[in-house]
Design a protein around this motif. Structure first.
Motif, PDB file in Angstrom:
ATOM      1  N   LEU A 157       0.828  -1.196   0.000  1.00  0.00           N
ATOM      2  CA  LEU A 157       0.000   0.000   0.000  1.00  0.00           C
ATOM      3  C   LEU A 157       0.871   1.258   0.000  1.00  0.00           C
ATOM      4  CD1 LEU A 157      -2.675   1.541   0.237  1.00  0.00           C
ATOM      5  CD2 LEU A 157      -2.523   1.227   2.714  1.00  0.00           C
ATOM      6  N   LEU A 158       1.876   1.306   0.856  1.00  0.00           N
ATOM      7  CA  LEU A 158       2.734   2.488   0.927  1.00  0.00           C
ATOM      8  C   LEU A 158       3.535   2.676  -0.365  1.00  0.00           C
ATOM      9  CD1 LEU A 158       3.901   2.269   4.643  1.00  0.00           C
ATOM     10  CD2 LEU A 158       2.164   3.785   3.645  1.00  0.00           C
ATOM     11  N   ALA A 159       3.958   1.571  -0.969  1.00  0.00           N
ATOM     12  CA  ALA A 159       4.655   1.675  -2.259  1.00  0.00           C
ATOM     13  C   ALA A 159       3.710   2.230  -3.324  1.00  0.00           C
ATOM     14  CB  ALA A 159       5.200   0.313  -2.683  1.00  0.00           C
ATOM     15  N   ALA A 160       2.468   1.789  -3.296  1.00  0.00           N
ATOM     16  CA  ALA A 160       1.483   2.292  -4.255  1.00  0.00           C
ATOM     17  C   ALA A 160       1.198   3.778  -4.015  1.00  0.00           C
ATOM     18  CB  ALA A 160       0.190   1.477  -4.167  1.00  0.00           C
ATOM     19  N   VAL A 161       1.148   4.198  -2.757  1.00  0.00           N
ATOM     20  CA  VAL A 161       0.951   5.616  -2.451  1.00  0.00           C
ATOM     21  C   VAL A 161       2.127   6.430  -2.999  1.00  0.00           C
ATOM     22  CG1 VAL A 161       0.863   7.320  -0.568  1.00  0.00           C
ATOM     23  CG2 VAL A 161      -0.544   5.252  -0.444  1.00  0.00           C
ATOM     24  N   ARG A 162       3.346   5.930  -2.844  1.00  0.00           N
ATOM     25  CA  ARG A 162       4.533   6.629  -3.360  1.00  0.00           C
ATOM     26  C   ARG A 162       4.476   6.796  -4.871  1.00  0.00           C
ATOM     27  NH1 ARG A 162       7.422   3.290   0.176  1.00  0.00           N
ATOM     28  NH2 ARG A 162       8.009   1.986  -1.576  1.00  0.00           N
ATOM     29  N   ARG A 163       3.848   5.842  -5.574  1.00  0.00           N
ATOM     30  CA  ARG A 163       3.790   5.899  -7.039  1.00  0.00           C
ATOM     31  C   ARG A 163       2.679   6.799  -7.569  1.00  0.00           C
ATOM     32  NH1 ARG A 163       5.082   0.408  -6.221  1.00  0.00           N
ATOM     33  NH2 ARG A 163       2.905  -0.225  -6.397  1.00  0.00           N
ATOM     34  N   LEU A 164       1.796   7.246  -6.692  1.00  0.00           N
ATOM     35  CA  LEU A 164       0.733   8.147  -7.142  1.00  0.00           C
ATOM     36  C   LEU A 164       1.340   9.447  -7.664  1.00  0.00           C
ATOM     37  CD1 LEU A 164      -1.852   7.834  -4.208  1.00  0.00           C
ATOM     38  CD2 LEU A 164      -2.183   7.038  -6.560  1.00  0.00           C
ATOM     39  N   PRO A 165       0.687  10.082  -8.624  1.00  0.00           N
ATOM     40  CA  PRO A 165       1.146  11.412  -9.047  1.00  0.00           C
ATOM     41  C   PRO A 165       1.104  12.360  -7.841  1.00  0.00           C
ATOM     42  CG  PRO A 165      -0.581  10.589 -10.501  1.00  0.00           C
ATOM     43  CD  PRO A 165      -0.489   9.630  -9.354  1.00  0.00           C
ATOM     44  N   GLU A 166       1.993  13.338  -7.829  1.00  0.00           N
ATOM     45  CA  GLU A 166       2.128  14.224  -6.668  1.00  0.00           C
ATOM     46  C   GLU A 166       0.806  14.816  -6.178  1.00  0.00           C
ATOM     47  OE1 GLU A 166       4.413  18.252  -5.183  1.00  0.00           O
ATOM     48  OE2 GLU A 166       5.118  17.244  -6.977  1.00  0.00           O
ATOM     49  N   PRO A 167      -0.056  15.352  -7.054  1.00  0.00           N
ATOM     50  CA  PRO A 167      -1.307  15.930  -6.536  1.00  0.00           C
ATOM     51  C   PRO A 167      -2.175  14.904  -5.795  1.00  0.00           C
ATOM     52  CG  PRO A 167      -0.936  16.630  -8.802  1.00  0.00           C
ATOM     53  CD  PRO A 167       0.076  15.559  -8.503  1.00  0.00           C
ATOM     54  N   SER A 168      -2.232  13.688  -6.306  1.00  0.00           N
ATOM     55  CA  SER A 168      -3.004  12.638  -5.637  1.00  0.00           C
ATOM     56  C   SER A 168      -2.334  12.205  -4.346  1.00  0.00           C
ATOM     57  CB  SER A 168      -3.164  11.421  -6.556  1.00  0.00           C
ATOM     58  OG  SER A 168      -3.886  11.766  -7.711  1.00  0.00           O
ATOM     59  N   ARG A 169      -1.016  12.061  -4.393  1.00  0.00           N
ATOM     60  CA  ARG A 169      -0.264  11.641  -3.212  1.00  0.00           C
ATOM     61  C   ARG A 169      -0.442  12.651  -2.081  1.00  0.00           C
ATOM     62  NH1 ARG A 169       4.385  11.060  -5.450  1.00  0.00           N
ATOM     63  NH2 ARG A 169       5.206  13.081  -4.832  1.00  0.00           N
ATOM     64  N   GLU A 170      -0.415  13.950  -2.418  1.00  0.00           N
ATOM     65  CA  GLU A 170      -0.563  14.980  -1.385  1.00  0.00           C
ATOM     66  C   GLU A 170      -1.909  14.864  -0.662  1.00  0.00           C
ATOM     67  OE1 GLU A 170       2.162  18.714  -2.922  1.00  0.00           O
ATOM     68  OE2 GLU A 170       0.037  18.668  -3.488  1.00  0.00           O
ATOM     69  N   SER A 174     -12.472  14.920  -5.396  1.00  0.00           N
ATOM     70  CA  SER A 174     -12.275  14.214  -6.667  1.00  0.00           C
ATOM     71  C   SER A 174     -10.883  13.579  -6.725  1.00  0.00           C
ATOM     72  CB  SER A 174     -12.511  15.144  -7.859  1.00  0.00           C
ATOM     73  OG  SER A 174     -11.573  16.198  -7.886  1.00  0.00           O
ATOM     74  N   ARG A 175      -9.858  14.277  -6.217  1.00  0.00           N
ATOM     75  CA  ARG A 175      -8.516  13.674  -6.211  1.00  0.00           C
ATOM     76  C   ARG A 175      -8.458  12.466  -5.292  1.00  0.00           C
ATOM     77  NH1 ARG A 175      -4.254  18.779  -6.308  1.00  0.00           N
ATOM     78  NH2 ARG A 175      -4.918  19.550  -8.341  1.00  0.00           N
ATOM     79  N   LEU A 176      -9.128  12.561  -4.151  1.00  0.00           N
ATOM     80  CA  LEU A 176      -9.170  11.407  -3.243  1.00  0.00           C
ATOM     81  C   LEU A 176      -9.875  10.235  -3.912  1.00  0.00           C
ATOM     82  CD1 LEU A 176      -9.963  12.933   0.262  1.00  0.00           C
ATOM     83  CD2 LEU A 176      -7.937  11.619  -0.374  1.00  0.00           C
ATOM     84  N   SER A 177     -10.983  10.518  -4.558  1.00  0.00           N
ATOM     85  CA  SER A 177     -11.743   9.460  -5.218  1.00  0.00           C
ATOM     86  C   SER A 177     -10.900   8.774  -6.290  1.00  0.00           C
ATOM     87  CB  SER A 177     -13.015  10.043  -5.832  1.00  0.00           C
ATOM     88  OG  SER A 177     -13.721   9.041  -6.515  1.00  0.00           O
ATOM     89  N   ARG A 178     -10.240   9.576  -7.136  1.00  0.00           N
ATOM     90  CA  ARG A 178      -9.394   8.991  -8.185  1.00  0.00           C
ATOM     91  C   ARG A 178      -8.214   8.227  -7.583  1.00  0.00           C
ATOM     92  NH1 ARG A 178     -10.458  13.906 -10.742  1.00  0.00           N
ATOM     93  NH2 ARG A 178      -8.429  14.748 -10.138  1.00  0.00           N
TER      94      ARG A 178
END
Length: 195
Positions: free
Chosen positions: A138-151, A179-183
């Motif tokens: 999960l944390l690795a997947a969070v790291r791979r999110l685009p910056e706006p989504s990760r933030e 919307s960013r959280l949802s995506r």
């Protein structure tokens, strides 16, 4: 006789009235009252700076954010919560830092995200091992999110801010946060579907 409801913000031990009083005293020239706000909000500000990519420069980012917040207090709206406003300054200072040192900041961000608290179930060692593997994925997947989504994911779920606080901290409209959280959550679910 009316009953009073607690005025503590979620994740904050300071009473909103105490905070408002401290802000009024600072505005009236009592600079020492600012120490209360620094003590109360400093740890969360530092945590956000680290999780946003400031890494070993987090203390400098937080110090600069508190200095900027102090200087900007005349423009701060009376009655508004101080914490989300301060956290927005922390995020902006971290972004400024990252522009100059993105590679190092990225490495530190990964370390901070890896160190984020995720409640693991007690009990069976096999279950604990499976939970640790899921957490790692999960944390690795969070790291791979685009910056706006990760933030937004970091603020909302790792920092445990409300959606409104996340919107304020990231200087985004509430609808954009949603919307960013949802995506982001959809992307994480998709990526981790086989888990």
């Amino acid at each position: 006789m009316a009953t009073s409801t607690p005025t503590h913000e979620r994740g904050s031990s300071i009473d909103r009235l105490v905070e408002a009083d401290a802000l009024a005293r600072v505005r009236a020239g009592e600079a020492s009252a600012y120490a209360l706000l620094v003590r109360e909000h400093g740890p969360m500000a530092r945590r956000l700076a680290v999780l946003s990519g400031a890494g070993p420069d987090a203390d400098d980012v937080v110090q600069e954010a508190f200095v900027k917040a102090y200087r900007a207090l005349p423009r701060f709206r009376t009655g508004e919560p101080f914490r989300p406003w301060l956290l927005r300054i922390v995020v902006n200072e971290t972004r400024n830092l990252r522009r100059g040192s993105s590679r190092r900041a990225g490495r530190e961000e990964r370390d901070a995200i890896d160190g984020a608290r995720v409640v693991e179930p007690p009990g069976d060692p096999a279950e604990a091992a499976v939970a640790a593997e899921r957490r790692s994925r999960l944390l690795a997947a969070v790291r791979r999110l685009p910056e706006p989504s990760r933030e937004v994911v970091v603020c909302r779920y790792l920092m445990e801010l409300t959606e409104a606080e996340t919107a304020t901290a990231l200087d985004l409209p509430a609808g954009t946060v949603k919307s960013r959280l949802s995506r982001a959550l959809g992307h994480l679910r998709e990526e981790l579907a086989d888990d």
